[in-house]
Motif scaffolding. Structure first.
Motif, short mmCIF file in Angstrom:
data_model
loop_
_atom_site.label_atom_id
_atom_site.label_comp_id
_atom_site.label_asym_id
_atom_site.label_seq_id
_atom_site.Cartn_x
_atom_site.Cartn_y
_atom_site.Cartn_z
N THR A 160 19.98 6.76 79.70
CA THR A 160 19.27 7.20 80.71
C THR A 160 18.67 6.00 81.40
O THR A 160 17.91 6.12 82.47
N ALA A 161 18.42 4.87 80.84
CA ALA A 161 17.59 3.64 81.06
C ALA A 161 18.40 3.18 82.56
O ALA A 161 19.62 3.08 82.57
N ASP A 162 17.32 2.91 83.49
CA ASP A 162 17.81 2.29 84.62
C ASP A 162 18.62 0.85 84.40
O ASP A 162 19.50 0.60 85.03
N VAL A 170 27.11 5.61 86.03
CA VAL A 170 27.93 4.99 84.97
C VAL A 170 26.97 4.17 84.11
O VAL A 170 26.44 3.33 84.70
N ALA A 171 26.89 4.09 82.80
CA ALA A 171 26.01 3.31 82.21
C ALA A 171 26.90 2.40 80.89
O ALA A 171 27.68 3.02 80.36
N ILE A 172 26.56 1.27 80.84
CA ILE A 172 26.97 0.63 79.65
C ILE A 172 25.93 0.60 78.57
O ILE A 172 25.09 -0.30 78.59
N ALA A 173 25.64 1.69 77.80
CA ALA A 173 24.88 1.98 76.81
C ALA A 173 25.55 1.36 75.59
O ALA A 173 26.37 1.70 75.12
N ILE A 200 28.50 8.67 80.97
CA ILE A 200 28.72 9.17 82.25
C ILE A 200 27.33 10.01 82.53
O ILE A 200 27.15 10.84 81.83
N ASN A 201 26.82 9.72 83.82
CA ASN A 201 25.84 10.70 84.40
C ASN A 201 24.55 10.57 83.29
O ASN A 201 24.17 11.60 83.13
N ARG A 202 24.41 9.42 83.02
CA ARG A 202 22.96 9.35 82.09
C ARG A 202 22.93 10.17 80.89
O ARG A 202 21.93 10.62 80.50
N SER A 203 24.03 10.60 80.26
CA SER A 203 24.13 11.50 79.17
C SER A 203 25.27 11.14 78.15
O SER A 203 26.25 10.50 78.62
N HIS A 214 18.31 -6.82 75.85
CA HIS A 214 18.52 -7.99 76.73
C HIS A 214 18.71 -7.72 78.09
O HIS A 214 18.41 -8.78 78.95
N LEU A 215 18.90 -6.57 78.60
CA LEU A 215 18.98 -6.23 80.23
C LEU A 215 17.41 -5.46 80.62
O LEU A 215 17.20 -5.19 81.90
N GLY A 216 16.71 -5.52 79.65
CA GLY A 216 15.18 -4.85 80.06
C GLY A 216 14.75 -3.73 79.64
O GLY A 216 13.83 -3.08 79.92
N ALA A 217 15.99 -2.90 78.98
CA ALA A 217 15.76 -1.66 78.66
C ALA A 217 14.75 -1.40 77.29
O ALA A 217 14.74 -2.39 76.72
N ALA A 218 14.17 -0.50 77.10
CA ALA A 218 13.08 -0.31 76.29
C ALA A 218 13.63 -0.01 74.77
O ALA A 218 13.00 -0.41 73.70
#
Length: 270
Positions: A196-198, A177-180, A228-231, A186-190
Motif C-alpha cells: 500500500t505504500a506510495d 502496481v507495486a514492487i513490494a 496489484i492495486n495496493r493489495s 531503502h525507497l522511503g517506505a515505513a
C-alpha cells in the motif's frame, strides 16, 4: 545415491519437456513464453518434497535447477534466450528427432554430441498432452488490448485532442502496481513488504505499456513480488506465477530499473 539418481532422471525429463515445448511453440507460430514452458515441464514432472523446498530467495530448489539446466541447451546451440522470450533453433528442432528420449538428450548434452548432419527437421512438433493451466484472477471489467500494435499515426494524440478522449485506453491495466519486497525501506517506505505504500508504486510507461520503476539500492541480495492495486489479493512472483515464490535480485549497488508487463506477468531488469 538412489535419490540423487532419481532427481537427475526427473531433471532430464523436464529439460526434454522444455525443448519439446519450444518446438511446439515454433510449429504453431507462437511466441514461447519462458514462464509457461517451465511451468508445463514441472506440471508434466512434478517436484518431490526435496525439490519443492524453497531456497533463501523463495525459489523452489527444483525451479532453480531446471532454469540452470536450460543453459546446456543454449550452449549446445539448440535454443536461444532473448528479451522477448525463448526460442528453439533449427538444430534444436533436429535434436528432437535425433535424441527422442530424455535419456538420449541428456547423454548428448553431457558428451557434447552434435546432431547428426543427416537428421531432418521434423514436420511437426513432438506430440504431447498439454496440461490445463489455471488462469490468474482478472478484474471483471478487464478488456484485452489488440495484439497488433497500431501504426504510429494512429497512436499519436493531437495536441488539440481532449484529454478525456484518448485514442489508446489501457482498460486491461490495473489501477496500480507495486514492487513490494525487502528493500522498501531503502525507497522511503515505513516498512518492507507493504504494497500500500506510495514509495513502492511503479509508473505505467505509455509507449511500452509496461510498469517501470528505477530504484537506487545498496549492493546486496533482495526479494520482492509484484502486487496489484495496493493489495496482496493479486500478486505475481517468479516465472510470473500467481501468488508464486519471490523474485530475486542480486545487485552490485546503484540504480536499477525494474519493468513489469501485466500482459505476460514478466519482469526485466536494466
Amino acid at each position: 545415491m538412489a535419490r540423487n539418481a532419481n532427481a537427475a532422471d526427473k531433471l532430464d525429463l523436464r529439460l526434454k519437456a522444455v525443448l519439446d515445448g519450444l518446438a511446439e511453440a515454433a510449429f504453431t507460430d507462437q511466441t514461447a513464453d519462458a514462464r509457461e514452458v517451465l511451468t508445463e515441464a514441472v506440471t508434466a514432472v512434478p517436484f518431490d518434497e526435496h525439490e519443492a523446498a524453497l531456497l533463501s530467495g523463495g525459489i523452489p530448489r527444483g525451479h532453480k535447477a531446471l532454469t540452470a539446466a536450460t543453459a546446456k541447451l543454449v550452449k549446445a546451440g539448440w535454443m536461444v534466450k532473448g528479451r522477448s522470450g525463448w526460442a528453439i533453433t533449427e538444430d534444436g528442432l533436429r535434436a528432437t528427432v535425433a535424441f527422442p528420449t530424455a535419456q538420449a538428450l541428456a547423454a548428448a548434452l553431457a558428451d557434447g554430441t552434435p546432431v547428426p548432419a543427416d537428421t531432418p527437421v521434423p514436420a511437426a512438433a513432438p506430440t504431447k498432452k498439454k496440461p490445463a493451466r489455471k488462469a490468474a484472477p482478472k478484474k471483471a471489467s478487464a478488456v484485452k488490448a489488440p495484439a497488433a500494435k497500431a501504426p504510429a499515426a494512429e497512436q499519436a494524440v493531437p495536441a488539440s485532442a481532449p484529454a478525456a478522449e484518448p485514442l489508446v485506453v489501457d482498460l486491461d491495466q490495473p489501477e496500480s502496481v507495486a514492487i513490494a519486497g525487502d528493500f522498501a525501506s531503502h525507497l522511503g517506505a515505513a516498512a518492507d513488504w507493504e504494497p500500500t505504500a506510495d514509495a513502492v508504486q511503479m509508473g505505467l510507461d505509455a509507449a511500452s505499456r509496461r510498469w517501470v520503476r528505477t530504484v537506487d539500492l545498496p549492493a546486496g541480495h533482495y526479494a520482492f513480488k509484484i502486487a496489484i492495486n495496493r493489495s496482496w489479493d493479486e500478486n505475481y512472483g517468479a516465472f510470473g506465477a500467481f501468488d508464486g515464490p519471490n523474485h530475486e535480485l542480486t545487485h552490485d549497488g546503484g540504480p536499477v530499473t525494474i519493468a513489469y508487463d501485466h500482459a505476460t506477468k514478466d519482469i526485466a531488469y536494466s
